[in-house]
Design an enzyme around this catalytic site. Structure first.
Site, PDB file in Angstrom:
ATOM      1  N   HIS A   5     -24.015  75.218  25.374  1.00  0.00           N
ATOM      2  CA  HIS A   5     -22.680  75.325  25.515  1.00  0.00           C
ATOM      3  C   HIS A   5     -22.181  74.198  25.711  1.00  0.00           C
ATOM      4  O   HIS A   5     -22.860  73.066  26.020  1.00  0.00           O
ATOM      5  CB  HIS A   5     -22.397  76.385  26.714  1.00  0.00           C
ATOM      6  CG  HIS A   5     -22.864  75.720  28.213  1.00  0.00           C
ATOM      7  ND1 HIS A   5     -23.931  76.205  28.721  1.00  0.00           N
ATOM      8  CD2 HIS A   5     -22.383  74.822  28.981  1.00  0.00           C
ATOM      9  CE1 HIS A   5     -24.027  75.478  29.881  1.00  0.00           C
ATOM     10  NE2 HIS A   5     -23.067  74.630  30.014  1.00  0.00           N
ATOM     11  N   GLU A  56     -18.048  76.814  28.096  1.00  0.00           N
ATOM     12  CA  GLU A  56     -17.961  77.171  29.513  1.00  0.00           C
ATOM     13  C   GLU A  56     -16.866  76.642  30.070  1.00  0.00           C
ATOM     14  O   GLU A  56     -16.556  75.379  29.888  1.00  0.00           O
ATOM     15  CB  GLU A  56     -19.139  76.699  30.346  1.00  0.00           C
ATOM     16  CG  GLU A  56     -19.053  76.575  31.899  1.00  0.00           C
ATOM     17  CD  GLU A  56     -20.168  75.926  32.663  1.00  0.00           C
ATOM     18  OE1 GLU A  56     -19.878  75.305  33.769  1.00  0.00           O
ATOM     19  OE2 GLU A  56     -21.161  75.462  31.913  1.00  0.00           O
ATOM     20  N   HIS A  74     -13.012  66.540  19.849  1.00  0.00           N
ATOM     21  CA  HIS A  74     -12.620  67.992  19.412  1.00  0.00           C
ATOM     22  C   HIS A  74     -13.511  68.919  19.373  1.00  0.00           C
ATOM     23  O   HIS A  74     -14.897  68.385  19.307  1.00  0.00           O
ATOM     24  CB  HIS A  74     -11.564  67.894  18.314  1.00  0.00           C
ATOM     25  CG  HIS A  74     -12.244  67.617  16.902  1.00  0.00           C
ATOM     26  ND1 HIS A  74     -12.377  66.434  16.463  1.00  0.00           N
ATOM     27  CD2 HIS A  74     -13.086  68.370  15.885  1.00  0.00           C
ATOM     28  CE1 HIS A  74     -13.061  66.246  15.362  1.00  0.00           C
ATOM     29  NE2 HIS A  74     -13.551  67.548  15.246  1.00  0.00           N
ATOM     30  N   GLU A 122     -10.445  71.457  16.211  1.00  0.00           N
ATOM     31  CA  GLU A 122     -10.222  71.486  14.776  1.00  0.00           C
ATOM     32  C   GLU A 122     -10.703  72.871  14.010  1.00  0.00           C
ATOM     33  O   GLU A 122     -11.554  73.501  14.490  1.00  0.00           O
ATOM     34  CB  GLU A 122     -11.186  70.250  14.126  1.00  0.00           C
ATOM     35  CG  GLU A 122     -10.894  70.166  12.675  1.00  0.00           C
ATOM     36  CD  GLU A 122     -12.006  69.326  12.202  1.00  0.00           C
ATOM     37  OE1 GLU A 122     -11.683  68.785  11.088  1.00  0.00           O
ATOM     38  OE2 GLU A 122     -13.150  68.875  12.915  1.00  0.00           O
TER      39      GLU A 122
END
Length: 127
Positions: A5, A56, A74, A122
């Protein structure tokens, strides 16, 4: 090994959950609170944590204003119809700050949107 994550600190958990689940189409996979250390974690994603990378969202109770610095880039998400997706985001008040179009020097169609905390995402048109 696999990536599990990415963690983002958020200032308004409800606004972030709305953005990621209602606008971006992710599911809330799990959420927990830690009373002792005063934080809430919410995991969102497009698939189960057992076989997908997820986000998360960390909400620290009390003082939770953050300086994002200049190192963050990003998150990238593939979408089926970038033009329709961006129209839906904008009609729901999201900040699409780079309209869909070809990436400079290439043919891949991309766009950029900011989440409620200003994190860049993005969007990449599926091939």
């Amino acid at each position: 090994m696999r990536m599990l994550h990415t963690m983002l600190r958020v200032e308004d958990l409800e606004a972030s959950l709305h953005f990621y689940t209602q606008l971006m189409g992710m599911r809330l996979l799990r959420q927990s609170e830690n009373q002792e250390y005063e934080y809430t974690l919410a995991f969102v994603g497009y698939g189960e944590e057992s076989n997908s990378t997820v986000l998360e969202l960390t909400y620290n109770w009390g003082d939770n204003t953050y300086d994002k610095g200049n190192a963050y880039g990003h998150i990238a998400i593939e979408v089926d119809d970038i033009y329709a997706f961006c129209d839906r985001l904008k009609s729901n008040g999201a900040d699409v700050y780079r309209e869909p179009g070809p990436v400079k020097g290439g043919s891949t169609v991309i766009a950029f949107v900011r989440d409620p905390d200003g994190y860049a995402i993005e969007l990449i048109q599926a091939k």
